[in-house]
Design an enzyme around this catalytic site. Structure first.
Site, mmCIF file in Angstrom:
data_model
loop_
_atom_site.group_PDB
_atom_site.id
_atom_site.type_symbol
_atom_site.label_atom_id
_atom_site.label_comp_id
_atom_site.label_asym_id
_atom_site.label_seq_id
_atom_site.Cartn_x
_atom_site.Cartn_y
_atom_site.Cartn_z
ATOM 1 N N GLY A 155 -10.861 -4.117 -36.972
ATOM 2 C CA GLY A 155 -11.955 -3.246 -37.365
ATOM 3 C C GLY A 155 -12.897 -3.034 -36.190
ATOM 4 O O GLY A 155 -12.485 -2.948 -35.041
ATOM 5 N N ALA B 256 11.790 11.743 3.307
ATOM 6 C CA ALA B 256 12.248 10.383 3.026
ATOM 7 C C ALA B 256 12.724 9.674 4.290
ATOM 8 O O ALA B 256 12.457 8.482 4.490
ATOM 9 C CB ALA B 256 13.365 10.417 1.989
ATOM 10 N N GLU C 141 10.363 -4.246 -9.745
ATOM 11 C CA GLU C 141 8.947 -4.035 -10.014
ATOM 12 C C GLU C 141 8.741 -3.605 -11.459
ATOM 13 O O GLU C 141 7.831 -4.087 -12.141
ATOM 14 C CB GLU C 141 8.390 -2.966 -9.070
ATOM 15 C CG GLU C 141 6.907 -2.702 -9.258
ATOM 16 C CD GLU C 141 6.349 -1.711 -8.255
ATOM 17 O OE1 GLU C 141 5.206 -1.256 -8.450
ATOM 18 O OE2 GLU C 141 7.054 -1.388 -7.284
ATOM 19 N N ALA D 203 0.845 -1.195 0.000
ATOM 20 C CA ALA D 203 0.000 0.000 0.000
ATOM 21 C C ALA D 203 0.880 1.244 0.000
ATOM 22 O O ALA D 203 1.368 1.674 1.049
ATOM 23 C CB ALA D 203 -0.923 -0.013 1.213
ATOM 24 N N GLY E 66 5.875 3.700 -11.613
ATOM 25 C CA GLY E 66 6.419 4.984 -12.048
ATOM 26 C C GLY E 66 5.977 5.270 -13.464
ATOM 27 O O GLY E 66 6.155 4.453 -14.359
#
Length: 373
Positions: free
Chosen positions: A335, A184, A250, A130, A360
């Site tokens: 088509g 960070a 990832e 998450a 990203g």
């Protein structure tokens, strides 16, 4: 049928060829017949995870001592490709095995590895990560979710969105601030075991442009109590560095997925234009069709060769990334039928769009490339 007819890459050993064949047989027999129904129901049944674990297709890159198959990223790449070739583009297994489990393997304590990895390998636990929050997007340094010290443990508060496996996951790595004053340096990864967790609730299963069966969801954490051992690793403030060091894998997983979708799109398109007739002749016999497919095959071949190079580099400890935009050109050859739900190419067109956003956005990728010049 192998539409590209490329030689086996150097990293593809005999055991990987066997894994490819076994995975394809299993997915063709067990899951492929149900893909259309699952897409119509907008959900994968819970037992898909258990069956995938029983077949050894979860956590193939995790060491045997922690319940995995003892392979490498090469094993994950082979399995991920087979998921997409079988039409399971929206199944969250690649994230579970190639992103969530490796975070625990690389950064978890010995106790954490033995506690969670074996259950991830069997599918008893379904993993999610998450990161994204409403209004925050890719700026992980600015997350508002907090894990504040309370007694000997933490209280987790916040909300997350766009979470893959959100409706099924019962082990969620949550990006949170253990020091809200920092950017960070204040980010940590907290592991939430959701079964009977007070204060945890799942929000909407989000409606999307594609990937209908994926249980992409909102998640809410309201004073969720966490013991100290649910901080991933041993130190607070390491989350941002952990996230940045794992993003290359990832992105490579996304590339494997995208490349397999391209291969499947080409195969479906070639089969279709060889059968469909317009003005008394097969669509394949028109020169424009041949030109378009020749260009698509050329671009796909270049992308596949580059992707195989990247996988080899990653196995050796280096990594680059790749993406492609061929599915929309294949769709044109169908088509009007290309826009009808009964044709798989229609769903693939919608499903492929998110590839430019995963791990990203393309724009962020260009910024990173520019910095290296």
């Amino acid at each position: 049928m192998d539409v590209l007819n490329l030689p086996r890459p150097d990293w593809m050993s005999e055991d990987l060829v066997l894994l490819e064949e076994q995975s394809r047989r299993f997915l063709t027999a067990e899951f492929a017949p149900h893909v259309e129904r699952w897409n119509e129901e907008h959900n994968y049944p819970r037992e898909v995870w258990s069956k995938t674990g029983e077949a050894g297709l979860l956590c193939a890159g995790i060491p045997e001592e922690y319940g995995g198959a003892g392979g490498s990223f090469a094993h994950e790449a082979v399995i991920d490709r087979e998921f997409s070739l079988a039409g399971l583009d929206s199944f969250g297994g690649p994230l579970h095995s190639g992103i969530v489990a490796p975070y625990i393997l690389r950064y978890g304590t010995e106790e954490q590895k033995r506690r969670w990895l074996p259950k991830l390998a069997t599918g008893e636990l379904i993993g999610a990560i998450a990161m994204s929050e409403p209004g925050i997007g890719s700026d992980l340094q600015s997350v508002r979710t907090t894990a504040v010290k309370k007694g000997n443990g933490y209280l987790l508060n916040g909300s997350k969105t766009f979470i893959t496996n959100g409706q099924h996951a019962n082990l969620i790595i949550v990006v949170a601030k253990t020091d809200p004053k920092e950017r960070a340096k204040g980010v940590s990864l907290m592991v939430v075991e959701t079964d009977d967790a007070p204060g945890f609730r799942r929000g909407r299963k989000l409606k999307k442009l594609g990937l209908d069966a994926a249980d992409t969801s909102e998640l809410f954490f309201d004073d969720v109590p966490l013991p100290p051992e649910n901080l991933l690793g041993t130190q607070e403030g390491q989350g941002f560095a952990q996230l940045m060091s794992d993003l290359p894998q990832e992105r490579l997983i996304v590339a494997v997925h995208a490349m397999a979708m391209i291969e499947r799109a080409l195969r479906l398109t070639i089969d279709y234009v060889k059968e469909r007739q317009v003005f008394g002749k097969k669509v394949m016999d028109f020169q424009n069709t041949q030109f378009v497919l020749a260009e698509c095959k050329t671009e796909a071949t270049l992308a596949k060769v580059f992707l195989d190079h990247c996988i080899g580099q990653h196995i050796a400890g280096k990594l680059d990334t790749v993406t492609a935009k061929i599915i929309d050109r294949c769709l044109q050859l169908f088509g009007g039928y290309g826009y009808m739900e009964e044709y798989p190419i229609s769903r693939m067109y919608r499903d492929a769009r998110v590839m430019r956003i995963y791990a990203g956005t393309n724009e962020i990728m260009k910024v990173l490339i520019a910095r290296s010049l």
